[in-house]
Design a protein around this motif. Structure first.
Motif, PDB file in Angstrom:
ATOM      1  N   THR A 346      35.121  37.585  36.103  1.00 29.07           N
ATOM      2  CA  THR A 346      34.016  38.014  36.966  1.00 29.07           C
ATOM      3  C   THR A 346      33.074  36.857  37.267  1.00 29.07           C
ATOM      4  OG1 THR A 346      34.088  40.169  35.834  1.00 29.07           O
ATOM      5  CG2 THR A 346      32.189  39.740  37.262  1.00 29.07           C
ATOM      6  N   LEU A 348      29.270  36.499  39.207  1.00 29.87           N
ATOM      7  CA  LEU A 348      28.131  37.131  39.864  1.00 29.87           C
ATOM      8  C   LEU A 348      27.338  36.049  40.588  1.00 29.87           C
ATOM      9  CD1 LEU A 348      26.035  39.392  40.386  1.00 29.87           C
ATOM     10  CD2 LEU A 348      25.079  38.896  38.117  1.00 29.87           C
ATOM     11  N   TRP A 386      37.128  38.540  40.017  1.00 35.46           N
ATOM     12  CA  TRP A 386      36.315  39.460  40.807  1.00 35.46           C
ATOM     13  C   TRP A 386      34.964  38.805  41.069  1.00 35.46           C
ATOM     14  CZ3 TRP A 386      37.565  44.570  42.358  1.00 35.46           C
ATOM     15  CH2 TRP A 386      38.826  45.013  41.945  1.00 35.46           C
ATOM     16  N   TYR A 388      31.091  39.250  42.758  1.00 36.55           N
ATOM     17  CA  TYR A 388      30.047  40.128  43.284  1.00 36.55           C
ATOM     18  C   TYR A 388      28.982  39.253  43.938  1.00 36.55           C
ATOM     19  CZ  TYR A 388      26.939  44.148  43.662  1.00 36.55           C
ATOM     20  OH  TYR A 388      26.157  45.165  44.146  1.00 36.55           O
ATOM     21  N   PHE A 411      25.817  46.052  40.278  1.00 36.64           N
ATOM     22  CA  PHE A 411      26.773  45.129  39.651  1.00 36.64           C
ATOM     23  C   PHE A 411      27.244  45.669  38.310  1.00 36.64           C
ATOM     24  CE2 PHE A 411      27.354  41.798  36.440  1.00 36.64           C
ATOM     25  CZ  PHE A 411      28.557  41.274  36.902  1.00 36.64           C
ATOM     26  N   TYR A 415      31.086  46.410  37.265  1.00 34.82           N
ATOM     27  CA  TYR A 415      31.624  45.600  36.165  1.00 34.82           C
ATOM     28  C   TYR A 415      32.451  46.474  35.231  1.00 34.82           C
ATOM     29  CZ  TYR A 415      31.768  42.284  32.264  1.00 34.82           C
ATOM     30  OH  TYR A 415      32.188  41.444  31.256  1.00 34.82           O
ATOM     31  N   ARG A 425      38.947  48.637  38.218  1.00 35.15           N
ATOM     32  CA  ARG A 425      38.004  48.200  39.242  1.00 35.15           C
ATOM     33  C   ARG A 425      38.569  48.447  40.628  1.00 35.15           C
ATOM     34  NH1 ARG A 425      35.902  42.293  36.913  1.00 35.15           N
ATOM     35  NH2 ARG A 425      34.461  43.124  35.347  1.00 35.15           N
ATOM     36  N   GLU A 427      37.673  47.391  44.803  1.00 34.19           N
ATOM     37  CA  GLU A 427      36.842  46.661  45.757  1.00 34.19           C
ATOM     38  C   GLU A 427      36.032  47.654  46.581  1.00 34.19           C
ATOM     39  OE1 GLU A 427      38.917  42.613  47.115  1.00 34.19           O
ATOM     40  OE2 GLU A 427      40.180  44.365  47.452  1.00 34.19           O
ATOM     41  N   GLU A 429      31.619  48.855  47.343  1.00 34.51           N
ATOM     42  CA  GLU A 429      30.178  48.684  47.379  1.00 34.51           C
ATOM     43  C   GLU A 429      29.795  48.046  48.709  1.00 34.51           C
ATOM     44  OE1 GLU A 429      26.323  48.255  46.869  1.00 34.51           O
ATOM     45  OE2 GLU A 429      27.138  46.341  46.275  1.00 34.51           O
ATOM     46  N   ARG A 457      30.239  43.743  48.921  1.00 35.40           N
ATOM     47  CA  ARG A 457      29.706  42.760  47.968  1.00 35.40           C
ATOM     48  C   ARG A 457      30.674  42.517  46.806  1.00 35.40           C
ATOM     49  NH1 ARG A 457      24.723  41.111  49.051  1.00 35.40           N
ATOM     50  NH2 ARG A 457      23.314  42.431  50.247  1.00 35.40           N
ATOM     51  N   TRP A 458      31.722  43.295  46.698  1.00 30.86           N
ATOM     52  CA  TRP A 458      32.581  43.297  45.500  1.00 30.86           C
ATOM     53  C   TRP A 458      34.019  43.076  45.930  1.00 30.86           C
ATOM     54  CZ3 TRP A 458      32.644  42.300  40.706  1.00 30.86           C
ATOM     55  CH2 TRP A 458      33.400  42.962  39.750  1.00 30.86           C
TER      56      TRP A 458
END
Length: 540
Positions: A346, A348, A386, A388, A411, A415, A425, A427, A429, A457-458
């Motif tokens: 991940t 961010l 991934w 974000y 987020f 997560y 998870r 994709e 948001e 955003r993801w």
């Protein structure tokens, strides 16, 4: 009184310090030397501390009630005794290495006894019963954050926002009996947040047996801090939160990029926000001989230390600036090594303006040692990354628009519950909901992608895609900034130049009219002649 009220009252004491000629940068250091003695007194009175950590003769009761030069001299004696463990005549006062570390080289710059007396009276007037409800450690944290916000310099320049610290901790979910480290501890914000999280998950540690309680108090948390003054604040902070550490305290004095860092045992959890910049300029030098990729970039060196120092299955969350994601050469080597040895699951992308160093673009990298399937795997551990994007089309954060928990909730939701980033998870948001969305042109990230995902955003990117399309750069962005201007739609350069020139000409016209209204017509005529020469190119 709320904690914020008390923090402001404490901060107002800086006016007293200023009146005694103490510099702005020394306010907090001067204040906490006295404040810690008072807080220990309050914690002991309330029963939070089972044993008074300060020796007799060096306690709050030895200060309050006194006045004049005797008060100031006694205070200087107390600071010397706490620092050296001995009184002025060499008599042993205490042999506690932690107290000696907290008050190492402690000296007051106060010259006027009346100012010290005023500070003591103010501290005695505070509603400490109200403060106890939230914990004196939290009050102390609030003072440190206030200092960082107000001074915008020194350690406060990169003070990690409390909301971000808490999100990183909640994502990694530290557990009892785990070793939790921060190689750039600062005032120990990450370590304390981890401790508070574990307490909240284990009924304030009462569920643990005595052996586990001892481990949590003395061995679970280890930090390293290079600057002695900042380490002092960290040690006080930890002790007020019930964290004692080993003989050196929770936070050790040293350089994580030197032998102090090389000697750390492997960790289960590492949380960090390494200092920005290079090792040049006289600060922390990189002297480690066990780092594979030699570099003067401190963040790249810290990143190597962190993923090398994790146990198999250990997890980390690290704040890093953008350059670590795209820097070529050694930067590429380090990123490849990270994705090879760890599951970098991940990233961010953080908004700008949330750190006190304005304009710095940062990210949080979340990774686990080994692969999702096998924590002992040592190669090809990353399969998917991934990302974000919490940066694009976000407000400009600052005092008027503070960054906080609400901005991070989405987020944390995507997560997932697993601290290793292997929850299911999806994709999404979406930031836009239009049915007719056109993809931005010439963007590898959006090639062949559902148009809706181009505005999400993801997103998820495979390790293979990162290698083939980005050359192992992790600077991955796909959202179009709503404030950006498409270069293809800009007017001709001559039109832009004309518009640019027209703005000062219009302003000069308004100034000319104002001068004439004020009866300065001759001066206005003279200015027009001079400006006419400037615009005509006459440099005389």
């Amino acid at each position: 009184m709320t904690n914020n009220d008390i923090v402001q009252k404490l901060w107002n004491l800086c006016d007293v310090l200023r009146d005694d000629g103490i510099n702005y940068s020394d306010y907090v250091t001067e204040l906490v030397l006295l404040l810690f003695i008072k807080m220990v007194h309050e914690n002991t009175e309330a029963g939070t501390l089972k044993k008074h950590p300060l020796p007799e003769g060096c306690r709050w009761s030895d200060l309050n009630g006194k006045s004049g030069i005797n008060l100031l001299n006694d205070y200087k004696r107390i600071l010397l005794s706490l620092s050296t463990g001995k009184d002025g005549d060499g008599t042993l006062v205490h042999d506690d290495p932690l107290i000696s570390a907290i008050y190492a080289d402690a000296q007051t710059r106060l010259r006027e006894p009346r100012h010290l007396e005023q500070m003591i009276k103010t501290l005695d007037q505070i509603d400490w019963f109200s403060a106890q409800k939230d914990g004196l450690g939290d009050l102390y944290e609030g003072l440190l954050e206030k200092n960082a916000n107000e001074t915008k310099s020194g350690a406060g320049q990169y003070f990690t926002p409390r909301a971000l610290i808490n999100t990183m901790v909640r994502c990694l979910k530290p557990q009892p009996r785990e070793i939790i480290q921060d190689p750039s501890a600062g005032t120990a914000g990450f370590l304390i947040a981890a401790h508070e999280y574990i307490k909240s998950q284990t009924d304030d540690l009462y569920e643990l047996n005595e052996q586990d309680k001892t481990f949590q108090t003395t061995r679970a948390y280890v930090g390293i801090e290079l600057v002695p003054g900042t380490r002092r604040l960290a040690l006080m902070n930890c002790l007020l939160h019930g964290m004692e550490g080993d003989a050196e305290g929770v936070v050790h004095l040293g350089n994580a990029l030197g032998q102090t860092g090389a000697g750390l045992e492997k960790a289960d959890v590492i949380l960090a926000n390494p200092p920005f910049g290079t090792s040049k300029g006289g600060d922390a030098s990189i002297t480690r001989d066990d780092l594979t990729y030699k570099t003067s970039n401190k963040q790249l060196a810290f990143l190597q230390h962190i993923y090398r120092n994790l146990k198999p299955g250990g997890r980390a969350a690290v704040v890093l600036p953008d350059n670590v994601l795209f820097e070529a050469g050694v930067g590429t080597d380090v990123r490849r090594d990270l994705m090879n040895k760890c599951n970098l699951h991940t990233i961010l992308r953080l908004p700008t303006g949330i750190f006190y160093a304005q304009g710095v673009k940062t990210n949080v990298l979340f990774f686990t040692k080994g692969s999702a399937a096998d924590k002992y795997q040592e190669e090809n551990c990353t399969e998917n990354v991934w990302v974000y994007d919490l940066r694009t089309n976000m407000p400009s954060f600052g005092k008027r628009t503070p960054f906080g928990d609400p901005h991070l909730k989405a987020f944390e939701a995507v997560y997932g519950e697993s601290p290793n980033g292997d929850s299911e998870r999806k994709e999404g948001e979406y930031s836009f909901h239009s049915e007719d969305i056109e993809l931005p042109e010439h963007n590898d990230e959006n090639e062949g992608v559902d148009p809706r995902l181009a505005h999400s955003r993801w997103r998820c990117f495979s390790r293979q895609w990162i290698a083939e399309h980005k050359g192992d750069s992790l600077d991955i962005s796909w959202l179009k900034d709503s404030d950006s201007v498409d270069a293809a739609n800009l007017p001709e350069p001559s039109v832009l130049a004309g518009e640019a020139m027209g703005e000062p000409v219009q302003a000069l016209g308004e100034l000319d009219a104002l001068m004439r209204e004020l009866g300065a017509g001759e001066e206005a005529d003279g200015a027009k002649v001079l400006l006419g020469d400037v615009f005509s190119g006459d440099k005389s």
